[in-house]
Design an enzyme around this catalytic site. Structure first.
Site, short mmCIF file in Angstrom:
data_model
loop_
_atom_site.label_atom_id
_atom_site.label_comp_id
_atom_site.label_asym_id
_atom_site.label_seq_id
_atom_site.Cartn_x
_atom_site.Cartn_y
_atom_site.Cartn_z
N TYR A 20 0.80 -1.22 0.00
CA TYR A 20 0.00 0.00 0.00
C TYR A 20 0.85 1.29 0.00
O TYR A 20 1.70 1.47 0.86
CB TYR A 20 -0.96 0.01 1.21
CG TYR A 20 -1.45 1.40 1.49
CD1 TYR A 20 -2.36 2.01 0.61
CD2 TYR A 20 -0.95 2.14 2.55
CE1 TYR A 20 -2.75 3.31 0.81
CE2 TYR A 20 -1.34 3.44 2.76
CZ TYR A 20 -2.24 4.03 1.88
OH TYR A 20 -2.61 5.32 2.06
N HIS A 26 -3.56 0.15 6.49
CA HIS A 26 -4.56 0.14 5.42
C HIS A 26 -5.46 -1.09 5.46
O HIS A 26 -5.66 -1.78 4.45
CB HIS A 26 -3.91 0.32 4.05
CG HIS A 26 -4.62 1.33 3.20
ND1 HIS A 26 -5.35 0.99 2.10
CD2 HIS A 26 -4.75 2.66 3.34
CE1 HIS A 26 -5.88 2.09 1.57
NE2 HIS A 26 -5.54 3.12 2.32
C1 CS2 Z 1 -4.96 6.86 2.88
C2 CS2 Z 1 -5.46 7.26 1.56
O1 CS2 Z 1 -4.13 8.98 3.24
C3 CS2 Z 1 -4.38 7.90 3.75
O2 CS2 Z 1 -4.20 7.61 4.90
O3 CS2 Z 1 -5.19 5.67 3.45
O4 CS2 Z 1 -4.39 7.61 0.78
C4 CS2 Z 1 -6.38 6.31 0.82
O5 CS2 Z 1 -5.67 5.20 0.39
C5 CS2 Z 1 -6.99 7.01 -0.35
O6 CS2 Z 1 -7.65 8.15 0.11
C6 CS2 Z 1 -7.95 6.11 -1.07
O7 CS2 Z 1 -8.60 6.82 -2.06
MG MG Z 2 -5.07 5.89 5.57
#
Ligand code: CS2
Ligand code: MG
Length: 408
Positions: free
Chosen positions: A160, A217
């Site tokens: 992620y 995530h």
């Molecule tokens: C995330 C996001 O910023 C974060 O903490 O988990 O980047 C997320 O993955 C996105 O908003 C998904 O659209």
């Molecule tokens: Mg996040």
């Protein structure tokens, strides 16, 4: 005073921002952000076909009644599309209210509790040395709080928010090559073996004064998350984010029973009903809702107030999917909230983005401060907007090595 019309624009530099402009019979207009990553056209359609026709003729000063009308009146309540649309309307109405009063929105909330507020940046690396370089880049920019995401040795694809290669640039979460997502392969065991040591190494490098944040995530089970949170306690994380899938509020009890690592959750929540158990049982430390996905200033303020009764601080979502309009709406809440914690911030301030959303609010040296303009203090240049169109994109999807679908 009456709402006379409203328009929706989709597009922007490197992002499909969904911008709502509400016009009134007094010439004052308000702006809202309805950007829902990778589902942007649904918001435009929902606003245009259902909500805007209902709004014409309403008194824009009655933001509470209009919120209730769209929330209760829809019958099929909540969900990201409905709540982001209500959120955009609500932001625009607070913008109008501020302009009418000649006051910045934070004054209508109760005034400033602080002059500026703390931001955190994102650092990522395909491997630990690349991640440490990226952390150094964030610290050079003046940030004292950094979220760290690292490639996992032996994992067949990037994990992620981690780039495939070490020479990356920019936002690599959304892939604009089309609507069909790429597939990431996830292996929990490899992650659990590698990440605690990597976090310890980062702490050793940056020293005790830097806030280290990490986003799981939604990838672990409650038992795995409890063990992980316990193991990383010596690192002294500022927070561990989304350790388990966010829809299961009860899962957080097990993590809490086993660890004192601070937990942050909520970027995918749409309403107070998604987090009331978490808050009332004090199972988390930071609430991550955003004004866009959780129904605007009116509703997020209620969540912030409930959280403040339970020692829970704010840590609003601020991924690049949010336009400068919702980031400003959150900034007004941030300078007011007695229980403010931190704000996620990804540099929106490219020249093209500033031209589309002119504003004098400042983000520098890891802090943000607000200019005293009436309303939200962000404008929208429609001559710039015609340069952009909707550009289909997607996040990756996640599978285990045997092909089983997993949580992105
Ligand atoms: C995330 C996001 O910023 C974060 O903490 O988990 O980047 C997320 O993955 C996105 O908003 C998904 O659209
Ligand atoms: Mg996040």
């Amino acid at each position: 005073m009456k709402i006379t019309d409203a328009k929706v624009y989709v597009g922007g530099p490197g992002k499909n921002y969904v911008t709502l402009k509400i016009m009134t019979d007094e010439g004052i207009y308000g702006l809202g952000d309805a950007t829902l990553n990778n589902r942007e056209t649904l918001l435009a359609k929902y606003l245009q076909d259902y909500l805007i026709p209902n709004q014409i003729g309403m008194d824009p000063r009655k933001s509470e009644d209009i919120w209730q009308f769209f929330y209760r009146g829809a019958y099929f309540r909540r969900g990201p599309v409905a709540m982001a649309a209500i959120g955009a309307i609500d932001m625009a109405l607070w913008d109008i209210k501020g302009k009418l009063a000649g006051l910045p929105v934070y004054q209508l909330l109760g005034g400033k509790s602080r002059d500026s507020f703390k931001l955190y940046a994102h650092a990522a690396g395909a491997d630990l040395p690349a991640l440490l370089d990226d952390v150094a880049r964030c610290l050079d920019q003046g940030f004292r709080s950094v979220r760290v995401q690292c490639g996992i040795p032996g994992m067949p694809t990037a994990s992620y928010a981690v780039p495939e290669t070490t020479d990356h640039e920019g936002d690599f979460i959304t892939d604009f090559s089309g609507i069909r997502p790429k597939v990431e392969i996830w292996e929990t065991d490899k992650y659990l073996r590698f990440m605690p040591g990597a976090l310890a190494e980062i702490r050793k490098t940056v020293g005790p004064d830097i806030d280290i944040l990490h986003d799981v995530h939604h990838r672990l089970t409650p038992r795995e998350a409890a063990a992980f949170a316990k193991e990383v306690e010596p690192v002294g994380l500022y927070w561990l984010e989304d350790p388990t899938p966010a829809e299961d509020q009860e899962a957080l009890r097990l993590i809490r029973q086993h660890s004192t690592t601070p937990i942050a959750i909520g970027e995918v929540f749409n309403s107070i009903w998604d987090c009331n158990t978490l808050i009332e049982e004090e199972l988390i430390d930071f609430i991550r809702v955003s004004v866009t996905y959780a129904g605007g200033i009116t509703h997020v303020r209620r969540i912030v107030d409930l959280a403040s009764l339970h020692h829970i601080r704010t840590g609003f979502h601020g991924a690049p999917s949010h336009s400068p309009i919702s980031m400003a709406a959150q900034a007004h809440l941030n300078v007011w909230a007695p229980n403010f914690g931190i704000q996620e911030y990804l540099t929106l301030g490219t020249e093209a983005c500033d031209a589309l959303f002119p504003s004098k609010h400042k983000a520098e040296m890891g802090q943000m401060s607000l200019e005293d303009a009436p309303g939200l203090g962000v404008d929208f240049d429609e001559r710039e907007a015609v340069k952009y169109d909707y550009n289909p994109g997607s996040h990756p999807v996640v599978r285990l090595t045997d092909g089983t679908m997993w949580n992105y």
